[in-house]
Design a protein around this motif. Sequence first.
Motif, PDB file in Angstrom:
ATOM      1  N   UNK A 163       0.753  -1.316  -0.224  1.00  0.00           N
ATOM      2  CA  UNK A 163      -0.083  -0.056   0.068  1.00  0.00           C
ATOM      3  C   UNK A 163       0.761   1.328  -0.159  1.00  0.00           C
ATOM      4  N   UNK A 164       1.941   1.329   0.782  1.00  0.00           N
ATOM      5  CA  UNK A 164       2.712   2.462   0.757  1.00  0.00           C
ATOM      6  C   UNK A 164       3.463   2.423  -0.625  1.00  0.00           C
ATOM      7  N   UNK A 165       3.633   1.579  -1.173  1.00  0.00           N
ATOM      8  CA  UNK A 165       4.617   1.437  -2.541  1.00  0.00           C
ATOM      9  C   UNK A 165       3.583   1.984  -3.675  1.00  0.00           C
ATOM     10  N   UNK A 166       2.452   1.278  -3.771  1.00  0.00           N
ATOM     11  CA  UNK A 166       1.616   1.492  -4.790  1.00  0.00           C
ATOM     12  C   UNK A 166       0.457   2.099  -4.640  1.00  0.00           C
ATOM     13  N   UNK A 167      -0.123   2.254  -3.352  1.00  0.00           N
ATOM     14  CA  UNK A 167      -1.314   2.793  -3.264  1.00  0.00           C
ATOM     15  C   UNK A 167      -2.648   1.827  -2.965  1.00  0.00           C
TER      16      UNK A 167
END
Lengths: 388, 208
Positions: A163-167
């Motif tokens: 989630x932090x990387x790709x949303x």
Amino acid sequence: MTTNTPLPPTAHLSPKPSINSGGTQLLEVSMGPQHPSTHGVFRMDVVLDGERVIKLKPIFGYLHRNHEKIAEDETYLGSMPYTDRLDYFCSITNNWAYALAVETLAGIQVPERAEYLRVITGELTRLQNHACLIGFLTQDMGASGTPLMYAFREREKILDLFEALTGARMMCNYMRFGGCRVDLPAGWLQQAKEVVEAFPRFLDEYESLLASNEILMSRTQGVGVLSKELAVNAGITGPMLRASGVNYDLRKVDKYGIYDRFTFRVPLGDHGDVYDRYMIRLLEMRESVKILQQAMRDIPDGPIMDAKTKIRGFRPKAGEAYGRIEAPKGELGFYLISDGSPNPYRYRVRPPSLINLTVLEDMCLGQNVADVVIILGSVDIVMGEVDR
Amino acid sequence: MNLELLESEIEANVPGCRLEIIPNPSPSAQHSLLINPEHALTIAEFLRDAAHLRFDYCSNVTGIDWPAPESSGKIKLKEMGDGMEQDVEEEIKIQDAGYLEVVYHLYSMEKKHGPVTLRMRTEDRAERVHLPSLTPVWRSADFQEREIFDLYGVVFDGHPDLRRILMWDEFEDHPMRKDYREPDDYEYEPTAHDEVLRKAKQHHSTIV
């Protein structure tokens, strides 16, 4: 024990149970859905003699939305987000397989840093997929939820990283042909290192809790045996193939990406039963941790996209290519035919989940009906990929 | 894998077969072998069993639809006009049959080499759509050939269980064909409005 007369080939379609020579009545059951990832879209037509399975046909297609047809009307880039929905547990490895096929088709080079990012996110995907599987499998055995919750606790940590990387947590849509969509946010690598560092503790916990558990062993050892020869002939891939003792891992055989740079082993099973398939996943997670540690140590700086690659308005030259990777469930391949236009003339997905189901009947014949649940669980299917 | 070498080897071992190398101009350079359906089973068995080839693993089976491009031509007609016979030229559309193609990607798990790509073509897209099934050689083709039967309409002779796999049994068309037209309205199942309303009324009259 009674003897069975062979059933006519259409017996599974006939609604009437027939009487066999021993005098017991055969029972035809429409079984399922019972597996957590097949909710409502998969069932089996099972013919039972008492508790014993004498015929089994998997029935699917309820989730079919013609992914391949849609992709043929889309641009090459346009179907990238749809690949996330194939195996919705492993969207990143699906992206990778598709990106690899397009790169093979058009001869695109991927920058160094992007290759490392692919390995890191891909192996994280493998960790959370296998964690889910062993959770589901113990759930199928009736271990009322505790081991599943443990597995999901670990998976959540990885989904937080995604989630932090790709949303997005599940539909990550991370890769592009020619590289990756975004670079790592600040602090991400450190956070990921901590998650990976802590992961073997979870595996130890799981192994000491369950691997030598008497109930687990008696439910899984010698159950759903798949022979080496049948596994190869039926095109079974991934952990299921290796549990049957065939040393075939595309990360070693094809060495796609940069997999030739990492030291890791390929765990193999001896018996090809449910227990082996369960243990192979645990062992593979340990190997993935090794790969992740090496990749996160060595990742260089640099661009994450090949500057020459044209993503929008991308038109590869006429031709075709088959690209495949070792997805967590087995060989995931994409076969693309280009006629020089902006959308593929033919777009084919070779899904591991579908082809691994080929031997479901062979593994279940002669087993008890309660074992069918576990055998199906050990195949590791996701219906988005079976039906497409 | 040297395809020319493989071609001559197959020709030496399978008498009477005709092979053709289909070149692939893209950077992937995965060229393929077009085989004739009559000898397909023998060729497949040779590729699987020959000690130095051992293509024991059929990874991927794909169906492809190649309708012939529509071309237009002119025909001469005699037409009556103004009480006289006249020569008129009329433009018509000519559609050749085209063909359906099935592609097999083979690898060897034992020798760890591949891929070898085999192609087979049907004679047309309407009547002569029969091809031999390679499921007796590689079980992995089982579901994939059923899928091609379902979505493209290729009939695989010798397949042990050729039924629709993704579409429902009553469905008649082949949705992956290039000329398939989607229905304008997906809700083609008639809802029995009048019937339902009548029953509902009856029901209400008893409880009110």
